[in-house]
Design a protein around this motif. Structure first.
Motif, short mmCIF file in Angstrom:
data_model
loop_
_atom_site.label_atom_id
_atom_site.label_comp_id
_atom_site.label_asym_id
_atom_site.label_seq_id
_atom_site.Cartn_x
_atom_site.Cartn_y
_atom_site.Cartn_z
N PHE A 1 27.92 45.96 42.92
CA PHE A 1 29.03 47.20 42.96
C PHE A 1 29.45 47.89 41.80
CE2 PHE A 1 29.89 44.18 46.55
CZ PHE A 1 29.74 45.00 47.58
N GLY A 2 28.56 47.31 40.75
CA GLY A 2 28.71 47.98 39.44
C GLY A 2 29.84 47.40 38.67
N VAL A 3 30.21 46.28 39.06
CA VAL A 3 31.25 45.58 38.31
C VAL A 3 30.57 44.81 37.45
CG1 VAL A 3 33.25 43.99 38.31
CG2 VAL A 3 32.96 45.46 40.31
N ASP A 4 31.24 44.62 36.12
CA ASP A 4 30.55 43.75 34.89
C ASP A 4 30.82 42.54 35.06
OD1 ASP A 4 29.45 46.00 33.45
OD2 ASP A 4 31.11 46.55 32.21
N ALA A 5 30.22 41.57 34.71
CA ALA A 5 30.32 40.17 35.01
C ALA A 5 31.86 39.83 34.02
CB ALA A 5 29.30 39.40 33.98
N LEU A 6 32.56 38.92 34.90
CA LEU A 6 33.83 38.78 34.42
C LEU A 6 33.67 37.23 34.09
CD1 LEU A 6 36.31 39.86 37.38
CD2 LEU A 6 36.63 40.00 34.89
N ASN A 7 34.68 37.12 33.06
CA ASN A 7 34.71 35.68 32.66
C ASN A 7 35.91 35.16 33.28
OD1 ASN A 7 34.69 33.27 31.01
ND2 ASN A 7 34.52 34.03 29.40
#
Lengths: 276, 316
Positions: free
Chosen positions: B161-167
């Motif tokens: 969904f185009g969300v950047d990888a979260l830490n």
């Protein structure tokens, strides 16, 4: 008439709930049966591989984790606590439900109140100091003893005995000259066996899963299985296949109990919930 | 009933020897206490004793060298001014809400679905209970891997969904969400089963009458099911409150078995704070005082939630 058959949305929701409930366990199996490079690949693997046996052997042979000892210890702890709690609760439950004595209601209220206090969190400091002064830290005794106190068990067995053993039956046995213990053994025990099973299964699972207190009072070289997993996780945090094989091993006994007694667990939970 | 009169009659039967009669009186009088005594002995040793001594310890100052000094209420005043303690309180309450609200709503709807006429009923009920019988630590380990930053499944799916990888572990709210999902995964099915049990005690004719009056299914759920479920709801909410406010295993495992709760303490709970103070800093007095404040927090939480549930569905 009400129509109780499920709609499509209901069916989809239930299917989703079943899939989501099972998925992390399936995932455990997938990673536990893969190699470490598979576990960190993108996209992730979705099917089990062929390394399960190998990974399990690696866990069992790992010197730092003492995994086999952890499994054995957990089995001992959970069994001893379960048997003791079931006996203590069945005796007390019989007394509260079927016998008349002064102070009964006050004592029963005291039991209810202890259920509301999270003793294992509240009392960790004095419990730990007690174990230190008895020189019991690092031993299974220290894990077992505080958990023999189980207000829920007494409450459950009181409720269960009330409903399963009619007062007339106890009175009739009394008339026949049976002593109290004899009544317990011959009249009450056979009738409350299903309640004992529910309490036993519950206690076993709770003990098998217990984490905070063993983490405080035990050392990694004499662990329960949860502590063994934690040691693995702390020391080899990137070795996913090793850790996952350990977690898979740790839940096998629980799944076995669950599959064998699933009907009783579901039934017991639902019954207990309505009576509480 | 004639049964009530029987025992007296029997006690007067002549052929019973007097010694035996005395023994049987003792049996009737003393045995009830004997049978409950194991529980109360344990209660004294592992219930009253720890509670009383937690209070006692909380009034003393302990240091690493092992010296002990009377401190009065100093531990408590220090705690109330301790940023780390308040951080733990905020984390605990935050994660509690984040976990409990969706969990109970989901459980309610799931129970409603389970209450329909279903094939494979037992199999479905068993599946939603499956999370409960798996060990907490094992599950937390699995979720921690699912939430891994670089190769975790969750970030991979979010990537579609185009969300950047979260830490997930490094930041406050994401770490709370991760931990809340672990808690919810475990307890939603259980609570649904408890709700289901409550729903099955609601008389069917209530629904039939409502249906005749033309009430829709949704309306029946809000107007009949929910208010009638209040006793069950109280049980479930109190249970979740105690469990949620003493949260320990999931956040600890999320940080590889370390009670710091992340590099900034962003998911350290009060239970973890207590263990850290007591068993890493060996400040027993401070830990004991924190334990009493945790108990206070639970009492407040239980009271607030109890009042809240009592209002649900009105007082019709």
């Amino acid at each position: 008439m009400t129509n109780w058959s499920p709609t499509l949305i209901t069916r989809v929701m239930l299917a989703l709930a079943v899939v989501l409930s099972a998925f992390p366990l399936y995932w455990m199996l997938v990673i536990a049966s893969r190699t470490n490079s598979d576990a960190v690949s993108v996209p992730p693997p979705f099917l089990p591989g062929g390394n399960l046996g190998e990974n399990i052997v690696a866990v069992l042979n790992n010197e730092d984790a003492h995994f086999l000892l952890g499994l054995t210890n957990s089995f001992i702890v959970a069994s001893v606590v379960t048997v003791s709690v079931v006996i203590i609760s069945t005796l007390a439950g019989f007394s509260f439900a079927s016998l008349n004595f002064k102070g009964r209601n006050v004592l029963l209220l005291a039991v209810l109140l202890t259920m509301a206090v999270p003793l294992q969190q509240m009392g960790v400091v004095p419990l730990y100091r007690l174990m230190v002064s008895l020189e019991w830290t690092g031993t299974l005794k220290a894990v077992i003893l505080p958990y023999l106190l189980n207000g829920f068990g007494v409450f459950l067995m009181t409720q269960y005995t009330r409903q399963a053993v009619p007062m007339e039956l106890v009175e009739a046995a009394r008339v026949d000259g049976a002593a109290t213990l004899r009544i317990w053994w011959s009249v009450v025990l056979p009738a409350v066996r299903p309640g004992m099973a529910v309490l036993g299964i519950n206690t076993f699972m709770l003990m098998w899963n217990d984490f905070m207190w063993p983490l405080i009072v035990l050392t990694p070289d004499n662990p329960t299985v949860q502590i063994a997993i934690t040691s693995l996780n702390a020391r080899f945090s990137t070795n996913y296949t090793l850790i996952f094989a350990g977690t898979a091993l740790s839940i096998i006994p629980l799944i076995a109990v669950f599959v064998a007694f699933g009907r009783q667990i579901v039934g017991g939970l639902m019954e207990g919930a309505v009576k509480a | 009933m004639s049964i009530d009169t029987l025992p007296r009659a029997v006690r007067h039967t002549p052929h019973r020897p007097p010694g035996r009669r005395w023994r049987s009186r003792l049996d009737v009088k003393a045995m009830p206490y004997t049978l409950v005594s194991p529980y109360f002995i344990l209660f004294a040793a592992f219930g009253l004793f720890p509670l009383a001594f937690t209070l006692y310890y909380s009034l003393y100052d302990y240091d690493l060298a092992g010296t002990t000094e009377w401190a009065g209420l100093e531990n408590y005043t220090k705690l109330l001014a301790d940023e780390d303690f308040w951080n733990a309180v905020v984390n605990t309450v935050g994660m509690f809400f984040l976990a409990t609200v969706p969990q109970l709503l989901l459980a309610l709807f799931l129970a409603n679905a389970l209450n329909k006429r279903l094939r494979l009923r037992l199999a479905i009920r068993m599946s939603v209970l499956l999370p409960l019988v798996t060990s907490v630590v094992a599950v937390a380990v699995v979720f921690t891997q699912l939430y891994a930053r670089d190769w975790g499944l969750v970030n991979w799916i979010l990537g579609w969904f185009g969300v950047d990888a979260l830490n997930w572990r490094a930041e406050r709210i994401p770490s709370w969400i991760a931990i809340a999902t672990m808690v919810d995964w475990r307890w939603t099915g259980y609570n649904a089963i408890i709700f289901l049990a409550g729903m099955q005690t609601i008389p069917k004719d209530l629904y039939e009458a409502a249906a005749i009056d033309g009430a829709s299914r949704r309306r029946q759920f809000w107007q009949i099911t929910l208010p009638m479920l209040r006793p069950t709801m109280i049980f479930v909410v109190l249970n979740s409150t105690i469990g949620g406010l003493t949260l320990f295993s999931e956040p600890t495992t999320f940080y590889n078995g370390n009670v710091d709760g992340g590099s900034q303490g962003q998911f350290q709970t009060v239970a973890m704070f207590i263990v850290k103070q007591g068993f890493r800093e060996f400040d027993y007095g401070y830990a004991a005082a924190a334990a009493w404040l945790l108990f206070l927090l639970i009492l407040i939480g239980a009271f607030v939630n109890f009042m809240f549930v009592r209002r649900i569905g009105g007082t019709k």
